[in-house]
Scaffold this motif. Structure first.
Motif, mmCIF file in Angstrom:
data_model
loop_
_atom_site.group_PDB
_atom_site.id
_atom_site.type_symbol
_atom_site.label_atom_id
_atom_site.label_comp_id
_atom_site.label_asym_id
_atom_site.label_seq_id
_atom_site.Cartn_x
_atom_site.Cartn_y
_atom_site.Cartn_z
ATOM 1 N N THR A 257 1.209 -1.150 0.247
ATOM 2 C CA THR A 257 0.223 0.475 -0.774
ATOM 3 C C THR A 257 0.579 1.384 -0.177
ATOM 4 O OG1 THR A 257 -1.877 -1.439 1.012
ATOM 5 C CG2 THR A 257 -2.140 1.318 1.214
ATOM 6 N N VAL A 258 2.256 1.266 0.524
ATOM 7 C CA VAL A 258 2.620 2.396 0.423
ATOM 8 C C VAL A 258 3.335 2.604 -0.577
ATOM 9 C CG1 VAL A 258 5.085 3.387 1.462
ATOM 10 C CG2 VAL A 258 3.970 2.104 3.153
ATOM 11 N N PHE A 259 4.201 1.434 -1.476
ATOM 12 C CA PHE A 259 4.431 1.319 -2.706
ATOM 13 C C PHE A 259 3.487 2.082 -4.021
ATOM 14 C CE2 PHE A 259 7.461 -2.177 -1.536
ATOM 15 C CZ PHE A 259 8.613 -1.559 -1.761
ATOM 16 N N LYS A 260 2.469 1.411 -3.346
ATOM 17 C CA LYS A 260 0.838 2.058 -4.151
ATOM 18 C C LYS A 260 0.930 3.903 -4.156
ATOM 19 C CE LYS A 260 -3.416 0.481 -5.597
ATOM 20 N NZ LYS A 260 -4.472 -0.542 -5.474
ATOM 21 N N TYR A 270 7.449 2.375 -13.138
ATOM 22 C CA TYR A 270 6.728 0.857 -14.038
ATOM 23 C C TYR A 270 7.072 -0.122 -12.623
ATOM 24 C CZ TYR A 270 6.785 -3.701 -15.525
ATOM 25 O OH TYR A 270 6.732 -5.329 -15.566
ATOM 26 N N LEU A 271 8.510 -0.213 -11.955
ATOM 27 C CA LEU A 271 9.287 -0.584 -11.210
ATOM 28 C C LEU A 271 8.679 -0.508 -9.469
ATOM 29 C CD1 LEU A 271 13.092 -1.320 -11.478
ATOM 30 C CD2 LEU A 271 11.410 -3.035 -11.576
ATOM 31 N N VAL A 272 8.205 0.755 -9.371
ATOM 32 C CA VAL A 272 7.380 1.513 -8.137
ATOM 33 C C VAL A 272 6.108 0.987 -8.119
ATOM 34 C CG1 VAL A 272 6.500 2.839 -6.746
ATOM 35 C CG2 VAL A 272 9.223 2.984 -7.384
ATOM 36 N N ALA A 276 4.502 -2.684 -5.491
ATOM 37 C CA ALA A 276 3.690 -2.219 -5.065
ATOM 38 C C ALA A 276 2.865 -4.010 -5.345
ATOM 39 C CB ALA A 276 2.543 -1.682 -5.577
ATOM 40 N N GLU A 277 2.456 -4.375 -6.388
ATOM 41 C CA GLU A 277 1.748 -5.324 -6.925
ATOM 42 C C GLU A 277 2.497 -6.508 -6.586
ATOM 43 O OE1 GLU A 277 1.064 -5.414 -11.179
ATOM 44 O OE2 GLU A 277 0.177 -3.902 -10.945
#
Ligand code: 6PG
Length: 509
Positions: A257-260, A270-272, A276-277
């Motif tokens: 959720t933080v990365f999202k 794209y990498l972040v 998240a996924e």
């Protein structure tokens, strides 16, 4: 609009008019052939693995015909079937052997090769050589070492064949729907395949992310550095994950959720997005977070390591890429890590900083560190361009990385702008990146301190901070190095009050 596109639209218009007038369909067929002659290509593609199959379908979707060759007839048949199911405009033709493949192609032939670099690629070239005619072209789309590409261009061009070395980024998804392509070789070779490749490439606001950058192995050099930056970016994500997981005790879902959330700011990339996924995914077998069941041993195929080696040869900084390669190397020896942990006790400790503060600092630290990763990458590219006389257009390199490739991020649009305007000698000096660094370096420093003081390995964050601090230190400590060199080897030094002159110190009087 490109000339080719204008011609294509004109012919399409003619085709509609003809279809209306022509009941028999004869004129329409003529128009289709005419359209193909003007713009459509018939290429060969060798290596119908996941990437090759996807790329063949991409080319066919753009209306190009592609002859296929692979050791596995099943893979080719599957690809042809899949293409038929999608009603693609171009035709895919599975060929039984190399002779049939070569015969199926119009002269001069253009053959793309998507097989593993090194031995397998050489076998394909040796198989093709006796079957081809002067002027035919082979294009290597694999992750080849640029020095091998230099040799192949020279060797093949001696025999009258053309050879292009092209880096292609974006994985299978990119290959199917639009990769980023970095080509090197002769201009004449590039002109041959530019049209179909730009058709198939990712587009950023309508511009194809596919370009030619110079002679010989220059395209593969750029792809290698793309991967070097990819390694550094991925290591930063892994270190941020480690601090949140092992230090702050956050679950994979919370971390996802933080990365999202970072996708709403300057870290949008794209990498972040895929981090998240990956963090949010659940293992279908156990119901646990996918990250919690993946073995912590990183693989690597060599492009990251080559980037570091080349940067060292060129005298350019690549400490973040080196940190990333080393982290993968050490991760690979799981048994040794387990033995060391038993001997010394586990290193990472709980972090007492509040979760909200630590996570906010991490986002800022990532921004500063990411700027450093790109700055290092472009320093290496500039150094190579000068050393090898490639005359790289750094803005154009940033432009082909804006979509389709693994390191695509909002930063790249800003980077291409900076180089286009020629406003700064170094990426970090451009006003937009100065702002990013001034605003976020204090957080980078606090994250490095937080990590190190709690036993967390943070080599890429630390390398970024040291790189930036060294680059902005007007009076460094290299006077001590010079003093030592002169003491033991009489290597001489320059004095502050007599620049350009050589001196020895009073050490041995
Ligand atoms: C890309 C990737 C791709 C591949 C690399 C990295 O740009 O599409 O970089 O080329 O994933 O080979 O591989 P390793 O991490 O195994 O070195």
């Amino acid at each position: 609009m490109r000339q080719g596109q204008r011609v294509k639209y004109f012919v399409q218009l003619m085709l509609i008019i003809l279809l209306r007038m022509d009941k028999q369909g004869l004129a329409a067929k003529m128009a289709v052939n005419c359209l193909k002659g003007i713009h459509m290509a018939h290429l060969g593609l060798i290596g119908i693995g996941v990437m090759g199959s996807a790329f063949a379908q991409n080319l066919a979707e753009e209306g190009h015909d592609v002859s296929l060759l692979d050791r596995s007839a099943d893979k080719m048949a599957e690809t042809v079937q899949e293409a038929k199911g999608q009603g693609l405009k171009g035709q895919l033709i599975a060929c039984a052997d190399a002779e049939a493949f070569v015969k199926s192609l119009p002269k001069p032939r253009s053959i793309l090769v998507l097989v593993p670099s090194g031995g397998p690629l050489d076998s394909v070239i040796n198989m093709l050589k006796p079957l081809l005619d002067k002027g035919d072209l082979i294009a290597d789309l694999g992750n080849s070492n640029y020095t091998d590409t230099e040799k192949r261009v020279a060797d093949l061009e001696d025999t009258g064949l053309l050879f292009l070395g092209m880096g292609i980024s974006g994985g299978a998804e990119g290959a199917r729907h639009g990769p980023s392509i970095m080509a090197g070789g002769s201009r004449q070779s590039w002109a041959r395949v530019k049209g179909p490749l730009q058709d198939s490439a990712a587009k950023f606001e309508g511009d194809p992310c596919c370009d030619w950058f110079g002679p010989g192995g220059s395209g593969h050099f750029i792809k290698m550095l793309h991967n070097g930056i990819e390694y550094a970016d991925m290591q930063l994500i892994a270190e941020a994950y480690g601090l949140m997981s092992n230090g702050l005790g956050m679950s994979a879902t919370d971390i996802g959720t933080v990365f999202k959330g970072w996708m709403d700011g300057p870290l949008n990339s794209y990498l972040v997005e895929i981090a998240a996924e990956v963090a949010l995914a659940t293992d279908p077998k156990t119901g646990a977070a996918m990250l919690d069941v993946i073995l912590d041993k990183a693989g690597q195929k060599g492009t990251g390591r080559w980037s570091v080696i080349e940067a060292l040869h060129l005298g350019a900084p690549a400490s973040m890429m080196a940190a990333a390669v080393e982290a993968r190397n050490i991760s690979a020896d799981l048994e040794m890590r387990a033995e060391m942990e038993a001997a010394f006790g586990p290193s990472p400790q709980k972090i007492s900083t509040s979760q909200a503060d630590a996570v906010a600092a991490l986002e800022q630290a990532m921004i500063a560190a990411k700027v450093c990763a790109y700055a290092q990458g472009f320093e290496v590219l500039k150094r190579a361009s000068d050393a090898f006389e490639w005359d790289f257009d750094l803005a154009a390199i940033a432009r082909v990385w804006r979509a389709g490739c693994i390191i695509r991020s909002v930063f790249l649009d800003e980077i291409s702008d900076v180089f286009d305007k020629g406003v700064a000698k170094h990426l970090a000096l451009a006003p937009v990146f100065q702002e990013h660094l001034k605003a976020n370096t204090p957080a980078l420093q606090s994250v490095v301190v937080m990590g190190i003081s709690n036993g967390h390995p943070v080599p890429a964050f630390t390398a970024a901070l040291n790189y930036h601090n060294m680059r902005r230190t007007g009076r460094s400590t290299a006077n001590m190095i010079q003093g030592l060199r002169d003491y033991f080897g009489a290597h001489t030094f320059e004095r502050l009050d007599a620049p350009g002159e050589k001196f020895n110190g009073p050490w041995h009087d």
